[in-house]
Write a protein that holds these residues in place. Structure first.
Motif, PDB file in Angstrom:
ATOM      1  N   TRP A 164      12.288 -48.838  36.835  1.00  0.00           N
ATOM      2  CA  TRP A 164      11.299 -48.412  35.769  1.00  0.00           C
ATOM      3  C   TRP A 164      11.026 -46.979  35.909  1.00  0.00           C
ATOM      4  CZ3 TRP A 164      11.310 -48.739  30.996  1.00  0.00           C
ATOM      5  CH2 TRP A 164      10.399 -48.980  30.151  1.00  0.00           C
ATOM      6  N   SER A 218       1.441 -52.400  45.691  1.00  0.00           N
ATOM      7  CA  SER A 218       1.495 -51.014  46.157  1.00  0.00           C
ATOM      8  C   SER A 218       0.554 -49.984  45.413  1.00  0.00           C
ATOM      9  CB  SER A 218       2.881 -50.333  46.276  1.00  0.00           C
ATOM     10  OG  SER A 218       3.786 -51.278  47.101  1.00  0.00           O
ATOM     11  N   LYS A 275       3.278 -54.382  36.139  1.00  0.00           N
ATOM     12  CA  LYS A 275       2.829 -55.612  35.387  1.00  0.00           C
ATOM     13  C   LYS A 275       2.453 -56.585  36.419  1.00  0.00           C
ATOM     14  CE  LYS A 275       5.454 -54.902  31.174  1.00  0.00           C
ATOM     15  NZ  LYS A 275       6.798 -55.012  30.236  1.00  0.00           N
ATOM     16  N   ALA A 322      14.214 -51.821  31.802  1.00  0.00           N
ATOM     17  CA  ALA A 322      14.801 -50.306  32.098  1.00  0.00           C
ATOM     18  C   ALA A 322      16.187 -50.106  31.791  1.00  0.00           C
ATOM     19  CB  ALA A 322      14.506 -50.141  33.750  1.00  0.00           C
ATOM     20  N   ARG A 351      14.274 -59.906  35.603  1.00  0.00           N
ATOM     21  CA  ARG A 351      14.541 -60.129  37.124  1.00  0.00           C
ATOM     22  C   ARG A 351      13.818 -61.762  37.127  1.00  0.00           C
ATOM     23  NH1 ARG A 351      15.287 -54.520  36.849  1.00  0.00           N
ATOM     24  NH2 ARG A 351      14.353 -55.068  34.736  1.00  0.00           N
ATOM     25  N   VAL A 371      11.580 -55.942  42.684  1.00  0.00           N
ATOM     26  CA  VAL A 371      10.165 -56.713  42.449  1.00  0.00           C
ATOM     27  C   VAL A 371      10.324 -57.804  41.541  1.00  0.00           C
ATOM     28  CG1 VAL A 371       9.256 -55.013  40.944  1.00  0.00           C
ATOM     29  CG2 VAL A 371       7.706 -56.431  42.523  1.00  0.00           C
ATOM     30  N   GLU A 382       7.548 -59.648  40.086  1.00  0.00           N
ATOM     31  CA  GLU A 382       6.138 -59.601  39.815  1.00  0.00           C
ATOM     32  C   GLU A 382       5.565 -61.230  39.633  1.00  0.00           C
ATOM     33  OE1 GLU A 382       4.210 -57.271  40.832  1.00  0.00           O
ATOM     34  OE2 GLU A 382       4.513 -55.464  40.168  1.00  0.00           O
TER      35      GLU A 382
HETATM   36  N1  LIG Z   1      12.203 -52.994  35.527  1.00  0.00           N
HETATM   37  C1  LIG Z   1      11.811 -52.943  34.365  1.00  0.00           C
HETATM   38  O1  LIG Z   1      12.576 -53.064  33.427  1.00  0.00           O
HETATM   39  C2  LIG Z   1      10.416 -52.808  34.043  1.00  0.00           C
HETATM   40  C3  LIG Z   1       9.443 -52.954  35.105  1.00  0.00           C
HETATM   41  N2  LIG Z   1       7.972 -52.868  34.968  1.00  0.00           N
HETATM   42  C4  LIG Z   1       6.971 -52.959  36.061  1.00  0.00           C
HETATM   43  O2  LIG Z   1       7.103 -51.615  36.832  1.00  0.00           O
HETATM   44  C5  LIG Z   1       6.948 -52.071  38.169  1.00  0.00           C
HETATM   45  C6  LIG Z   1       7.852 -51.576  38.904  1.00  0.00           C
HETATM   46  O3  LIG Z   1       9.125 -52.252  38.663  1.00  0.00           O
HETATM   47  P1  LIG Z   1      10.637 -51.698  38.828  1.00  0.00           P
HETATM   48  O4  LIG Z   1      10.829 -50.165  38.916  1.00  0.00           O
HETATM   49  O5  LIG Z   1      11.441 -52.679  38.208  1.00  0.00           O
HETATM   50  O6  LIG Z   1      10.674 -52.440  40.656  1.00  0.00           O
HETATM   51  P2  LIG Z   1      11.924 -51.725  41.540  1.00  0.00           P
HETATM   52  O7  LIG Z   1      11.758 -52.965  42.506  1.00  0.00           O
HETATM   53  O8  LIG Z   1      12.897 -51.613  40.721  1.00  0.00           O
HETATM   54  O9  LIG Z   1      11.193 -50.589  42.352  1.00  0.00           O
HETATM   55  C7  LIG Z   1      10.007 -50.343  42.726  1.00  0.00           C
HETATM   56  C8  LIG Z   1      10.063 -49.025  43.516  1.00  0.00           C
HETATM   57  O10 LIG Z   1       8.516 -48.853  43.948  1.00  0.00           O
HETATM   58  C9  LIG Z   1       8.786 -48.537  45.179  1.00  0.00           C
HETATM   59  N3  LIG Z   1       7.545 -48.494  46.222  1.00  0.00           N
HETATM   60  C10 LIG Z   1       6.908 -49.984  46.488  1.00  0.00           C
HETATM   61  N4  LIG Z   1       5.904 -49.789  47.338  1.00  0.00           N
HETATM   62  C11 LIG Z   1       5.824 -48.626  47.376  1.00  0.00           C
HETATM   63  C12 LIG Z   1       4.835 -47.665  48.120  1.00  0.00           C
HETATM   64  N5  LIG Z   1       3.988 -48.075  48.753  1.00  0.00           N
HETATM   65  N6  LIG Z   1       5.216 -46.291  47.874  1.00  0.00           N
HETATM   66  C13 LIG Z   1       5.947 -45.851  47.283  1.00  0.00           C
HETATM   67  N7  LIG Z   1       7.052 -46.285  46.670  1.00  0.00           N
HETATM   68  C14 LIG Z   1       6.808 -47.557  46.630  1.00  0.00           C
HETATM   69  C15 LIG Z   1       9.905 -49.064  45.706  1.00  0.00           C
HETATM   70  O11 LIG Z   1      10.326 -48.301  46.890  1.00  0.00           O
HETATM   71  C16 LIG Z   1      10.927 -48.969  44.825  1.00  0.00           C
HETATM   72  O12 LIG Z   1      11.405 -47.779  44.409  1.00  0.00           O
HETATM   73  C17 LIG Z   1       6.569 -53.586  38.094  1.00  0.00           C
HETATM   74  O13 LIG Z   1       5.431 -53.859  38.139  1.00  0.00           O
HETATM   75  C18 LIG Z   1       7.376 -54.092  37.023  1.00  0.00           C
HETATM   76  O14 LIG Z   1       6.813 -55.276  36.573  1.00  0.00           O
HETATM   77  C19 LIG Z   1       7.655 -52.808  33.528  1.00  0.00           C
HETATM   78  C20 LIG Z   1       8.253 -52.805  32.514  1.00  0.00           C
HETATM   79  C21 LIG Z   1       9.948 -52.810  32.830  1.00  0.00           C
END
Ligand SMILES: NC(=O)C1=CN([C@@H]2O[C@H](COP(=O)(O)OP(=O)(O)OC[C@H]3O[C@@H](n4cnc5c(N)ncnc54)[C@H](O)[C@@H]3O)[C@@H](O)[C@H]2O)C=CC1
Ligand SMILES: O=C(CO)COP(=O)(O)O
Length: 345
Positions: A11, A82, A105, A140, A255, A279, A281
């Motif tokens: 995202w 995080s 989220k 995404a 996911r 992730v 969630e």
């Molecule tokens: N993927 C999607 O389509 C969407 C995701 N979201 C939300 O966005 C958030 C992120 O989701 P995604 O990008 O899908 O997750 P992801 O699992 O693809 O990526 C998470 C990223 O955060 C980084 N991360 C985790 N802890 C960290 C820390 N302490 N310091 C720095 N970087 C850190 C990880 O290394 C990774 O690059 C979640 O809450 C998700 O629900 C919301 C809308 C759409």
């Protein structure tokens, strides 16, 4: 204009690319040096978005200071567990009055706080009215191919919500504003629980009737907890409610749905999470919502059964049997009550 995106997952990478399409110079803060290097050298982030080319105008750094200082807008796109750690580390390096938009989220796992509450606690008080949430049905993978998407932005400050709307909107990403910050955050968090349930239901071989029932009754319990926590019921009829519920329960990109499906095939939760590599969630949110439901005295039968399946070793088929065998009840009572309260209040 300069923006930062904290989090180099799917995202965060796509939101950075969207901002670049909108004319921003964007820096992604990546925790992993090899991811930052891949983004800078090759314009890809293959682990999360295999065939996506990140547009010019997006760079990456492993320095949080470099990422956040001197930016008009900062997007937080790390998982809910995080957010506090990243916000706390970023806070000393903030300059000026950037807009702070979170796209996460979930709830903070231990405190059960909403993400905007965590940001408000960690960032200086003069940024309190600059904090916003971005939510709604938005995988995404589809925004990456610039497929038409509609989302919602909310903030305590209407001016902030409208500024974020202006920065993010374009011909493939339509952004609405909604004044109900609590409802928008809660809708986006709780839909992931129901997506896990939808994956389980599909994996167990149940049909469309079962999934429609799960989504509709899931929305009822999302609204019930949301209202108890101060949300407006109408928000759950919008993009952050029914909109996100539809996409997450029916899309092959989801996911949370995939995790639920794998669980239905008898895999252990730890193995599912390890295999996903991204992730999920809904797992932590099920635990959080179960505790919130207890503390607000709200009935959330689907969440309670999923909690039992995820954390108490309950067999999913037994959970379905117990849901179907609940005592007789009325469909809309609490929603109507919420509406009446809203109209009266
Ligand atoms: N993927 C999607 O389509 C969407 C995701 N979201 C939300 O966005 C958030 C992120 O989701 P995604 O990008 O899908 O997750 P992801 O699992 O693809 O990526 C998470 C990223 O955060 C980084 N991360 C985790 N802890 C960290 C820390 N302490 N310091 C720095 N970087 C850190 C990880 O290394 C990774 O690059 C979640 O809450 C998700 O629900 C919301 C809308 C759409
Ligand atoms: O929130 C999301 C899409 O709006 C992403 O979560 P899922 O991948 O579980 O559907």
């Amino acid at each position: 204009m300069k923006a930062a995106v904290l989090g180099a997952g799917s995202w965060g990478t796509v939101l950075a690319s969207l901002l670049a399409d909108n004319g921003f110079a964007v820096t992604i803060y990546a925790r992993n040096p090899s991811v930052a290097e891949e983004i800078n050298r090759r314009g890809t982030n293959a682990k999360y978005l295999p065939e996506f080319h990140i547009p010019d105008g997006v760079g990456a750094t492993t320095s949080l200071e470099e990422a956040v200082s001197d930016r008009e807008m900062i997007i937080v796109a790390v998982p809910s567990h995080s957010v506090r750690e990243v916000a706390r580390a970023a806070a000393p390096h903030l300059r000026g009055r950037p807009l702070v938009v979170h796209a996460t989220k979930g709830f903070e796992p231990v405190t059960l706080k909403r993400i905007s509450e965590v940001l408000e606690e960690e960032f200086p008080p003069f940024l309190a009215d600059r904090i916003a949430v971005l939510s709604g049905p938005s995988h995404a993978e589809e925004v990456a191919r610039r497929s038409p998407t509609a989302v919602v932005v909310s903030s305590k400050s209407r001016e902030t919500a409208e500024a974020v709307q202006s920065h993010l909107i374009n011909n493939y990403f339509r952004v609405y504003t909604n004044p109900d910050l609590i409802g928008v955050e809660i809708g986006g968090a709780l839909k992931n629980i129901i997506a896990l349930g939808a994956g389980l239901s599909d994996g167990l071989g149940f049909g469309d009737n079962a999934k429609a029932a799960l989504m509709t009754r899931g929305l009822a319990e999302i609204a019930r907890l949301g209202m108890a926590m101060g949300a407006r019921p109408i928000t759950f009829a919008g993009l952050a409610g029914v909109g996100d519920l539809v996409v997450t329960c029916t899309s092959r990109h989801s996911r949370n749905w995939r995790a639920g499906y794998m669980l239905s095939q008898g895999k252990a939760l730890e193995d599912v999470l390890a295999e996903m590599g991204m992730v999920v969630e809904g797992v932590k949110t099920t635990r959080a919502a179960h505790r919130l439901a207890q503390s607000y005295g709200v009935e959330m039968p689907i969440t309670a059964e999923l909690h039992a399946v995820l954390f108490e070793g309950k067999d999913p088929s037994q959970a379905v049997e117990d849901l179907m065998g609940r005592g007789k009840t009325h469909e809309m009572e609490e929603i109507v009550e919420g509406w009446l309260n809203l109209l009266g209040g």
